[in-house]
Design an enzyme around this catalytic site. Structure first.
Site, PDB file in Angstrom:
ATOM      1  N   HIS A 190       1.224  -0.404  18.280  1.00 40.58           N
ATOM      2  CA  HIS A 190       0.787   0.775  19.029  1.00 40.58           C
ATOM      3  C   HIS A 190      -0.396   0.412  19.928  1.00 40.58           C
ATOM      4  O   HIS A 190      -1.512   0.892  19.734  1.00 40.58           O
ATOM      5  CB  HIS A 190       0.386   1.894  18.068  1.00 40.58           C
ATOM      6  CG  HIS A 190       1.518   2.408  17.220  1.00 40.58           C
ATOM      7  ND1 HIS A 190       1.993   1.716  16.129  1.00 40.58           N
ATOM      8  CD2 HIS A 190       2.260   3.544  17.304  1.00 40.58           C
ATOM      9  CE1 HIS A 190       2.982   2.404  15.571  1.00 40.58           C
ATOM     10  NE2 HIS A 190       3.166   3.518  16.263  1.00 40.58           N
TER      11      HIS A 190
ATOM     12  N   HIS B  84      -2.198   4.088  12.921  1.00 45.08           N
ATOM     13  CA  HIS B  84      -1.300   3.344  13.798  1.00 45.08           C
ATOM     14  C   HIS B  84      -2.071   2.602  14.891  1.00 45.08           C
ATOM     15  O   HIS B  84      -1.520   1.707  15.542  1.00 45.08           O
ATOM     16  CB  HIS B  84      -0.250   4.270  14.413  1.00 45.08           C
ATOM     17  CG  HIS B  84      -0.805   5.446  15.134  1.00 45.08           C
ATOM     18  ND1 HIS B  84      -1.293   6.550  14.478  1.00 45.08           N
ATOM     19  CD2 HIS B  84      -0.944   5.694  16.462  1.00 45.08           C
ATOM     20  CE1 HIS B  84      -1.715   7.434  15.368  1.00 45.08           C
ATOM     21  NE2 HIS B  84      -1.533   6.938  16.568  1.00 45.08           N
TER      22      HIS B  84
ATOM     23  N   LEU C 125      -1.345  12.692  24.282  1.00 46.90           N
ATOM     24  CA  LEU C 125       0.064  12.391  24.101  1.00 46.90           C
ATOM     25  C   LEU C 125       0.374  11.974  22.671  1.00 46.90           C
ATOM     26  O   LEU C 125      -0.254  11.064  22.132  1.00 46.90           O
ATOM     27  CB  LEU C 125       0.500  11.276  25.052  1.00 46.90           C
ATOM     28  CG  LEU C 125       0.466  11.638  26.535  1.00 46.90           C
ATOM     29  CD1 LEU C 125       0.757  10.410  27.373  1.00 46.90           C
ATOM     30  CD2 LEU C 125       1.458  12.757  26.850  1.00 46.90           C
TER      31      LEU C 125
ATOM     32  N   ARG D 132      -4.679  20.042 -23.590  1.00 50.19           N
ATOM     33  CA  ARG D 132      -5.561  20.263 -22.428  1.00 50.19           C
ATOM     34  C   ARG D 132      -7.011  20.418 -22.888  1.00 50.19           C
ATOM     35  O   ARG D 132      -7.939  19.978 -22.203  1.00 50.19           O
ATOM     36  CB  ARG D 132      -5.105  21.480 -21.624  1.00 50.19           C
ATOM     37  CG  ARG D 132      -5.115  22.794 -22.393  1.00 50.19           C
ATOM     38  CD  ARG D 132      -4.665  23.957 -21.516  1.00 50.19           C
ATOM     39  NE  ARG D 132      -4.488  25.180 -22.281  1.00 50.19           N
ATOM     40  CZ  ARG D 132      -4.970  26.361 -21.937  1.00 50.19           C
ATOM     41  NH1 ARG D 132      -5.687  26.501 -20.829  1.00 50.19           N
ATOM     42  NH2 ARG D 132      -4.756  27.427 -22.665  1.00 50.19           N
TER      43      ARG D 132
ATOM     44  N   GLU E 149      -5.300  20.903  -2.934  1.00 50.42           N
ATOM     45  CA  GLU E 149      -4.944  19.745  -3.755  1.00 50.42           C
ATOM     46  C   GLU E 149      -4.928  18.437  -2.966  1.00 50.42           C
ATOM     47  O   GLU E 149      -5.164  17.361  -3.533  1.00 50.42           O
ATOM     48  CB  GLU E 149      -3.589  19.979  -4.426  1.00 50.42           C
ATOM     49  CG  GLU E 149      -3.624  21.005  -5.540  1.00 50.42           C
ATOM     50  CD  GLU E 149      -3.505  22.451  -5.056  1.00 50.42           C
ATOM     51  OE1 GLU E 149      -3.664  23.367  -5.878  1.00 50.42           O
ATOM     52  OE2 GLU E 149      -3.234  22.648  -3.845  1.00 50.42           O
TER      53      GLU E 149
END
Length: 612
Positions: free
Chosen positions: A30, A70, A180, A308, A356
């Site tokens: 790229h 990228h 772009l 738990r 999350e």
């Protein structure tokens, strides 16, 4: 020592040239996405970034994260300019075995995390900044290069919101607004004011600049460094493919090497060999949390304790022993019981709210600095952050995920809250450990074990109480199991809530003369393959039972173990949740899903040919 504007312009051109050269050598990459941000990186390197590239692990180092992963040709061009790699290595870009992969990974120091799945670098950077301020208590700054296309990702706005709420003034987002995307113009194009309004709404200072004006970039970075009490975003208008007429601000050039790289290099003024002496970081020592010591909790045989609850008590106790342990929760700490940690260690607890992706990203950022993060929420909701977990494996991250309220056994809340896919999804993560303790003593020992595991771990905990069947001094380990009921006529392999149902079934079968072995497979990945093979060999047939979908959970782990062993003759029946459940009591739902003692006994009796 910083140079003048002319040097910075030349350095920017060098970064462009090297981005073109490496992509041409790879015949992929790229380069145009890299060229737009070259001036932004040139000014950052020359006077603002404080990072000792000869000592990538130095505690005081600034952190540079390419959320825009990228643009790796630019990142590697930066590494060449600072002397971290040489030109020969630069030209190995994207070659098999090269450290310079298509998107950055920690294979090449000082890269903190893998990026390339967009929308991840900024949330992780928030976690690094939180570590700097609240844990290390060091003055390093986190610089994150973001692309404008990834501004459409929800995770970016979770990051903006959390950093603004935290008032993190040690993070700077640099947004490369080159207009772009891959296929078309981005949502906002060059509407810098649109970005400013959105970002300011989250409590950030937003500075809009010309991203090719090195003096404007210098002023913006200086303002960011001097801003107190809020994070700063620099919204930089740039041109994709800047400096080469054939690609500058042209659509359809994304992710492609330039057609005529030699002509492009000439247009950019030719190759250069400039180097930058990056400013050195602070040499202050990081904060160290003093710990009183102690031991992990233990529970008496026969006690009824929810796993738990044992998880919360165990991580709180572990933090008394280890100063690197931190905890993060998705605003359900009174359900996951990470509130026990919060009450005991408020300075190492982080509330991440119902976000999350940012929850897991913040933990990923904290482990960059050597902390051991325990991350908790309902198991079903970890699926929202799955891509962050997947990328965490590529980052070689150390994360401990705890998912509570799993399966139909949670009862009346209904299917939206019932994790039935979690073990499958977490088993698929490279190098992961997946654990589902059936009682409190197992939970305590496994919490201590995963703290020493360098990778991604998942502990599945239960809402309801289960009887303690494992003695406090019994060996419980990653990859282990235990026999909860002796027998050799048929084997029942269970985990979590179904262990108790399996023992009840075995006791009922014994009344009919069928002696069932119950194997408590609390370690799903890695499964105790030797114990599974022994069950097949000595019992001949196996029933697996799990409060999970039939795909990818305990049953499939057992089958995989048998496929890799010499014991291929066993008949295996999988009991699992095969229909979408509704609301009801835990007992009703276990019965309706055919994973309770009645269903287990029936399946076992059918296998051994005994009367039902």
């Amino acid at each position: 020592m910083a140079h003048d504007a002319d040097f910075r312009r030349e350095l920017g051109q060098q970064l462009r040239v090297d981005s073109v050269r490496s992509s041409a050598a790879a015949n992929s990459g790229h380069p145009t996405s890299s060229m737009s941000a070259a001036d932004l990186m040139a000014v950052l390197l020359d006077g603002h970034l404080r990072l000792d590239y000869s000592d990538p692990k130095a505690p005081g180092n600034d952190h540079l994260i390419f959320s825009k992963g990228h643009a790796s040709p630019l990142y590697y061009a930066v590494l060449k300019a600072v002397g971290a790699i040489d030109d020969a290595e630069l030209l190995t870009f994207r070659k098999l075995g090269s450290r310079l992969q298509g998107h950055p990974t920690p294979l090449i120091p000082p890269t903190d995390v893998a990026t390339g799945s967009l929308g991840q670098g900024l949330p992780i950077g928030v976690g690094v900044a939180m570590a700097g301020r609240s844990l290390d208590k060091l003055p390093y700054r986190v610089w994150v290069l973001c692309g404008d296309s990834e501004m459409a990702e929800g995770s970016m706005w979770e990051a903006f919101q959390h950093a603004g709420w935290e008032k993190l003034d040690n993070i700077t987002a640099i947004i490369d607004v080159n207009r772009l995307g891959q296929t078309r113009e981005t949502m906002l194009g060059w509407d810098l004011d649109g970005y400013v309004r959105r970002i300011e709404a989250f409590g950030w200072k937003a500075i809009a600049i010309d991203g090719h004006d090195v003096e404007a970039i210098e002023a913006a970075y200086t303002e960011a460094e001097n801003t107190v009490g809020q994070p700063v975003a620099i919204i930089a208008k740039t041109k994709k493919g800047k400096g080469v007429a054939a690609v500058e601000d042209q659509p359809g050039k994304h992710g492609k090497p330039l057609d005529d790289p030699e002509a492009a290099i000439a247009e950019l003024g030719g190759s250069r060999d400039l180097s930058v002496d990056v400013a050195r970081p602070s040499t202050a020592a990081p904060n160290v949390f003093e710990v009183p010591g102690g031991s992990m909790p233990s529970y008496a045989l026969g006690d009824e304790v929810a796993t738990r609850k044992a998880y919360g008590e165990s991580i709180a106790a572990l933090a008394d022993i280890r100063g690197d342990v931190v905890a993060l929760d998705g605003e359900v700490s009174n359900s996951t019981h990470s509130e026990d940690f919060r009450n005991a260690h408020p300075d190492r607890y982080f509330e991440m709210f119902i976000a999350e992706q940012q929850l897991v990203a913040a933990a990923t950022g904290m482990q960059v600095r050597g902390y051991t993060p325990f991350v908790s929420t309902f198991a079903a909701f970890l699926s929202r952050a799955y891509d962050f977990i997947r990328m965490g494996a590529i980052s070689q991250a150390k994360l401990i995920l705890s998912g509570s309220h799993a399966g139909v056994s949670i009862g009346e809340d209904g299917p939206s809250q019932m994790a039935l896919e979690d073990m499958a999804s977490l088993r698929a993560i490279h190098g992961s450990v997946v654990l589902h303790p059936s009682d409190a003593n197992q939970t305590a020992q496994l919490v201590a074990a995963v703290a020493d595991y360098d990778g991604i771990s998942f502990i599945r905990t239960l809402r309801g109480k289960t009887p303690v069947r494992t003695a406090p001094d019994e060996d419980v380990r990653i990859g282990g199991s235990r026999i909860a009921h002796e027998g050799s006529d048929v084997a029942i392999i269970a985990c979590g809530i179904t262990l108790d149902e399996a023992v009840k079934a075995a006791e009922r079968l014994a009344e009919d003369g069928v002696h069932a072995r119950v194997l408590d497979a609390y370690s799903i990945k890695p499964i105790d393959a030797a114990a599974v093979a022994a069950a097949a060999r000595e019992c001949g047939s196996i029933v697996t039972v799990e409060d999970h979908a039939p795909e990818g959970g305990l049953g499939d782990a057992v089958l995989a173990a048998l496929a890799e062993s010499d014991e291929h003759a066993a008949h295996v029946v999988k009991l699992a949740v095969r229909e979408i459940p509704g609301s009801g009591t835990p007992e009703e739902l276990l019965h309706g899903a055919k994973i309770d003692a009645d269903a287990i006994a029936d399946a076992a009796q059918r296998l051994v040919g005994a009367p039902a």
